[in-house]
Design a protein around this motif. Structure first.
Motif, PDB file in Angstrom:
ATOM      1  N   ALA A   1       0.833  -1.205   0.000  1.00 32.47           N
ATOM      2  CA  ALA A   1       0.000   0.000   0.000  1.00 32.47           C
ATOM      3  C   ALA A   1       0.870   1.257   0.000  1.00 32.47           C
ATOM      4  CB  ALA A   1      -0.938   0.004   1.202  1.00 32.47           C
ATOM      5  N   ALA A   2       1.952   1.230   0.764  1.00 30.46           N
ATOM      6  CA  ALA A   2       2.858   2.383   0.807  1.00 30.46           C
ATOM      7  C   ALA A   2       3.528   2.597  -0.550  1.00 30.46           C
ATOM      8  CB  ALA A   2       3.915   2.188   1.900  1.00 30.46           C
ATOM      9  N   ALA A   3       3.930   1.506  -1.195  1.00 34.60           N
ATOM     10  CA  ALA A   3       4.546   1.620  -2.519  1.00 34.60           C
ATOM     11  C   ALA A   3       3.547   2.166  -3.530  1.00 34.60           C
ATOM     12  CB  ALA A   3       5.080   0.259  -2.963  1.00 34.60           C
ATOM     13  N   ASP A   4       2.303   1.693  -3.461  1.00 34.43           N
ATOM     14  CA  ASP A   4       1.256   2.176  -4.352  1.00 34.43           C
ATOM     15  C   ASP A   4       0.997   3.661  -4.108  1.00 34.43           C
ATOM     16  OD1 ASP A   4      -0.918   1.784  -6.300  1.00 34.43           O
ATOM     17  OD2 ASP A   4      -2.236   2.149  -4.576  1.00 34.43           O
ATOM     18  N   TYR A   5       0.953   4.050  -2.852  1.00 34.02           N
ATOM     19  CA  TYR A   5       0.728   5.451  -2.489  1.00 34.02           C
ATOM     20  C   TYR A   5       1.871   6.333  -3.014  1.00 34.02           C
ATOM     21  CZ  TYR A   5      -0.326   9.511   0.435  1.00 34.02           C
ATOM     22  OH  TYR A   5      -0.616  10.765   0.879  1.00 34.02           O
ATOM     23  N   ALA A   6       3.109   5.864  -2.843  1.00 35.22           N
ATOM     24  CA  ALA A   6       4.268   6.623  -3.327  1.00 35.22           C
ATOM     25  C   ALA A   6       4.204   6.786  -4.844  1.00 35.22           C
ATOM     26  CB  ALA A   6       5.562   5.928  -2.911  1.00 35.22           C
ATOM     27  N   GLN A   7       3.811   5.715  -5.544  1.00 29.29           N
ATOM     28  CA  GLN A   7       3.691   5.792  -7.000  1.00 29.29           C
ATOM     29  C   GLN A   7       2.619   6.790  -7.407  1.00 29.29           C
ATOM     30  OE1 GLN A   7       5.587   4.528  -9.377  1.00 29.29           O
ATOM     31  NE2 GLN A   7       4.317   5.516 -10.913  1.00 29.29           N
ATOM     32  N   ARG A   8       1.500   6.792  -6.706  1.00 28.34           N
ATOM     33  CA  ARG A   8       0.427   7.732  -7.025  1.00 28.34           C
ATOM     34  C   ARG A   8       0.867   9.177  -6.774  1.00 28.34           C
ATOM     35  NH1 ARG A   8      -5.229   5.191  -6.659  1.00 28.34           N
ATOM     36  NH2 ARG A   8      -4.748   2.992  -6.812  1.00 28.34           N
ATOM     37  N   ILE A   9       1.638   9.385  -5.719  1.00 24.34           N
ATOM     38  CA  ILE A   9       2.143  10.734  -5.446  1.00 24.34           C
ATOM     39  C   ILE A   9       3.049  11.191  -6.582  1.00 24.34           C
ATOM     40  CG2 ILE A   9       3.731  12.037  -3.956  1.00 24.34           C
ATOM     41  CD1 ILE A   9       2.487  10.573  -1.580  1.00 24.34           C
ATOM     42  N   LYS A  10       3.914  10.292  -7.059  1.00 22.25           N
ATOM     43  CA  LYS A  10       4.794  10.639  -8.185  1.00 22.25           C
ATOM     44  C   LYS A  10       3.978  10.998  -9.428  1.00 22.25           C
ATOM     45  CE  LYS A  10       8.761   7.870  -6.781  1.00 22.25           C
ATOM     46  NZ  LYS A  10       9.611   6.715  -7.082  1.00 22.25           N
ATOM     47  N   GLU A  11       2.913  10.237  -9.674  1.00 20.87           N
ATOM     48  CA  GLU A  11       2.064  10.519 -10.833  1.00 20.87           C
ATOM     49  C   GLU A  11       1.384  11.872 -10.701  1.00 20.87           C
ATOM     50  OE1 GLU A  11      -0.548   7.143 -11.002  1.00 20.87           O
ATOM     51  OE2 GLU A  11       1.055   5.785 -11.658  1.00 20.87           O
TER      52      GLU A  11
END
Length: 99
Positions: A69-79
């Protein structure tokens, strides 16, 4: 259509709805209550109801879920940051063309 056909259709429809609801209910967890008896529930067992090995496995599973979930959240922030950067560039280009 006769009343019997309507009733049969309605019964079949209700049965399909019930089956679909049960199928979408998801996993069933087998846990132990305070007396050591098996309890079946739709949510994961509390750590208190697990033995040491199960608790350790559950902790690792929860940690993996949190990391994903943290990795997904970090990816969404980058996007989102990339989208915002593109918006700024577009606004700068439009402002430059407007001058």
């Amino acid at each position: 259509m006769s009343k019997t056909d309507s009733f049969s259709s309605l019964t079949l429809f209700a049965a399909l709805l019930a089956f679909a609801g049960a199928a979408s209910a998801g996993a069933v967890y087998t846990c132990k209550d305070t007396d050591g008896k098996s309890v079946y529930q739709a949510t994961p067992c509390s750590i208190d109801s697990l033995n040491d090995t199960q608790a350790s496995d559950e902790s690792r599973r929860q940690e993996a879920v949190l990391q994903a979930a943290a990795a997904d959240y970090a990816q969404r922030i980058k996007e989102v940051e990339a989208m915002m950067e593109n918006d700024v560039k577009m606004n700068q280009t439009l402002e430059h063309k407007g001058q």
